[in-house]
Design an enzyme around this catalytic site. Structure first.
Site, PDB file in Angstrom:
ATOM      1  N   HIS A 107      30.948 115.532   5.525  1.00 25.96           N
ATOM      2  CA  HIS A 107      29.942 114.537   6.269  1.00 25.96           C
ATOM      3  C   HIS A 107      29.456 114.588   7.008  1.00 25.96           C
ATOM      4  O   HIS A 107      27.659 114.780   7.253  1.00 25.96           O
ATOM      5  CB  HIS A 107      31.317 113.186   6.621  1.00 25.96           C
ATOM      6  CG  HIS A 107      31.368 112.790   5.586  1.00 25.96           C
ATOM      7  ND1 HIS A 107      30.923 111.374   4.206  1.00 25.96           N
ATOM      8  CD2 HIS A 107      33.014 112.720   4.564  1.00 25.96           C
ATOM      9  CE1 HIS A 107      31.924 111.510   3.741  1.00 25.96           C
ATOM     10  NE2 HIS A 107      33.110 111.816   3.555  1.00 25.96           N
ATOM     11  N   GLY A 156      19.102 108.468 -25.713  1.00 28.36           N
ATOM     12  CA  GLY A 156      19.486 109.516 -26.889  1.00 28.36           C
ATOM     13  C   GLY A 156      19.710 111.129 -26.585  1.00 28.36           C
ATOM     14  O   GLY A 156      19.068 112.310 -26.582  1.00 28.36           O
ATOM     15  N   ASN A 211      23.715 115.805  -7.701  1.00 34.33           N
ATOM     16  CA  ASN A 211      23.061 115.024  -8.723  1.00 34.33           C
ATOM     17  C   ASN A 211      21.016 114.170  -8.169  1.00 34.33           C
ATOM     18  O   ASN A 211      21.537 113.921  -6.744  1.00 34.33           O
ATOM     19  CB  ASN A 211      22.755 113.562  -9.705  1.00 34.33           C
ATOM     20  CG  ASN A 211      21.940 112.732 -10.847  1.00 34.33           C
ATOM     21  OD1 ASN A 211      21.459 111.675 -10.030  1.00 34.33           O
ATOM     22  ND2 ASN A 211      21.915 113.247 -12.380  1.00 34.33           N
ATOM     23  N   HIS A 215      34.482 122.159 -11.332  1.00 28.49           N
ATOM     24  CA  HIS A 215      35.749 121.577 -11.408  1.00 28.49           C
ATOM     25  C   HIS A 215      37.023 123.234 -11.334  1.00 28.49           C
ATOM     26  O   HIS A 215      36.501 123.947 -12.146  1.00 28.49           O
ATOM     27  CB  HIS A 215      36.003 120.934 -13.327  1.00 28.49           C
ATOM     28  CG  HIS A 215      36.165 119.848 -12.965  1.00 28.49           C
ATOM     29  ND1 HIS A 215      36.632 118.504 -12.983  1.00 28.49           N
ATOM     30  CD2 HIS A 215      34.986 119.324 -14.044  1.00 28.49           C
ATOM     31  CE1 HIS A 215      35.637 118.123 -13.165  1.00 28.49           C
ATOM     32  NE2 HIS A 215      34.823 118.134 -14.114  1.00 28.49           N
ATOM     33  N   HIS A 220      30.474 117.275  -7.652  1.00 29.10           N
ATOM     34  CA  HIS A 220      29.340 116.265  -7.739  1.00 29.10           C
ATOM     35  C   HIS A 220      28.077 116.317  -7.526  1.00 29.10           C
ATOM     36  O   HIS A 220      27.988 116.191  -6.166  1.00 29.10           O
ATOM     37  CB  HIS A 220      29.671 115.502  -9.069  1.00 29.10           C
ATOM     38  CG  HIS A 220      28.454 114.026  -8.995  1.00 29.10           C
ATOM     39  ND1 HIS A 220      27.721 113.008  -8.006  1.00 29.10           N
ATOM     40  CD2 HIS A 220      27.772 114.328 -10.150  1.00 29.10           C
ATOM     41  CE1 HIS A 220      27.278 113.052  -8.723  1.00 29.10           C
ATOM     42  NE2 HIS A 220      26.722 113.470 -10.099  1.00 29.10           N
TER      43      HIS A 220
END
Length: 303
Positions: free
Chosen positions: A146, A259, A109, A97, A107
């Site tokens: 892109h 968890g 991942n 950010h 982002h």
């Protein structure tokens, strides 16, 4: 399978380190704070967060390895045949950010899953991708983003970029707003159609390809001047980011259901955000241009 898990672990930790080093260089002032954590159920992670830097208001780059006796619903919703499997999951997840509204949020991942049942062969797959969420978009930035994604995909087949770009457009969508979260990039999941080596190579290419693509945009925009108007609009649009992550994002849901460490999972949220009741930018303004010209899905590389 343990050898593969160790190879993925080493590669993912190296990618985390490389991204943190590059973001610190680009920021020029801030540095990542690190803390390591463990889960009682198995596994743990290495969380790194940069706060109030020279360019980035907050950046989090997390590595985790978690395991459990039963895959959470977020992982079995699309693969019900894996319900009841034990699992191991490794991943690197990051969100940046920036302070300057002219620099997009971004982002990335990458992840690796192994699911097992007694008497059956382990089932493995990779997932990941990266996407861009601008506030004031520039066609040069969108096209270069892109192009970088297409170049990463090119060695793996002509169909890979169009397929994973479309998947990204479909995934990062807010149905309740009927709009895209950003301008897309790459998204893929359940990747095991290739053999392990090719799949592993591809996911590492995505992880290593993120930073050069993003830094090129940051370098073009970080010196641009802005005022209260631009900052207010950035905070308003950050609200869309929060809505997606808390309502729809499968990674967030998986982390909470398994968890995981809440502080590390929710580091993806911006430190400052605002909502305006039934507020919309005035037609014809730079703020309105984001929604009218950039968020609608399109092929940015069409000749």
């Amino acid at each position: 399978m343990q050898d593969r898990l160790q190879r993925v672990r080493r590669a993912f930790l190296d990618i985390q380190q490389s991204i943190c080093t590059g973001l610190e260089q680009e920021d020029g002032r801030g540095s990542f704070l690190e803390d390591r954590w463990e889960r009682a159920e198995g596994g743990g992670g290495r969380s790194r967060v940069l706060i109030e830097g020279g360019v980035f208001e907050q950046a989090g780059v997390n590595y985790s390895r978690v395991s459990g006796d039963c895959l959470p619903a977020a992982a079995t919703a699309r693969r019900p045949e894996l319900a009841g499997c034990s699992f191991q999951a490794l991943g690197v997840s990051l969100v940046v950010h920036p302070e300057n509204p002219y620099i997009p949020t971004s982002h990335c991942n990458i992840r690796f899953f192994v699911a097992e049942k007694p008497g059956a062969e382990p089932v493995w797959w990779f997932g990941g991708g990266f996407d861009l969420t601008p506030y004031y978009a520039f066609e040069e930035d969108v096209v270069s983003w892109h192009q970088a994604a297409r170049e990463i995909c090119a060695p793996y087949g002509e169909d890979v970029f169009p397929r994973f770009k479309q998947w990204c457009d479909e995934y990062f969508y807010l149905p309740h707003r009927q709009e895209q979260r950003g301008i897309g990039g790459l998204f893929f999941d359940d990747l095991n159609e290739w053999d392990f080596e090719r799949s592993f190579d591809f996911v590492c290419a995505v992880g290593n390809g993120f930073l050069p693509a993003y830094r090129a945009i940051v370098e073009r925009r970080k010196a641009m001047s802005y005022g209260d108007r631009e900052r207010d609009f950035q905070l308003y649009r950050r609200g869309r980011y929060v809505e997606f992550n808390l309502i729809y994002d499968r990674g967030t849901l998986f982390g909470l259901q398994s968890g995981g460490r809440v502080a590390s999972i929710l580091m993806s949220l911006p430190p400052t955000v605002k909502w305006g009741y039934n507020w919309h930018p005035e037609p014809g303004t730079p703020e309105a241009e984001l929604s009218t010209e950039f968020l609608p899905r399109r092929d940015w590389l069409a000749v």
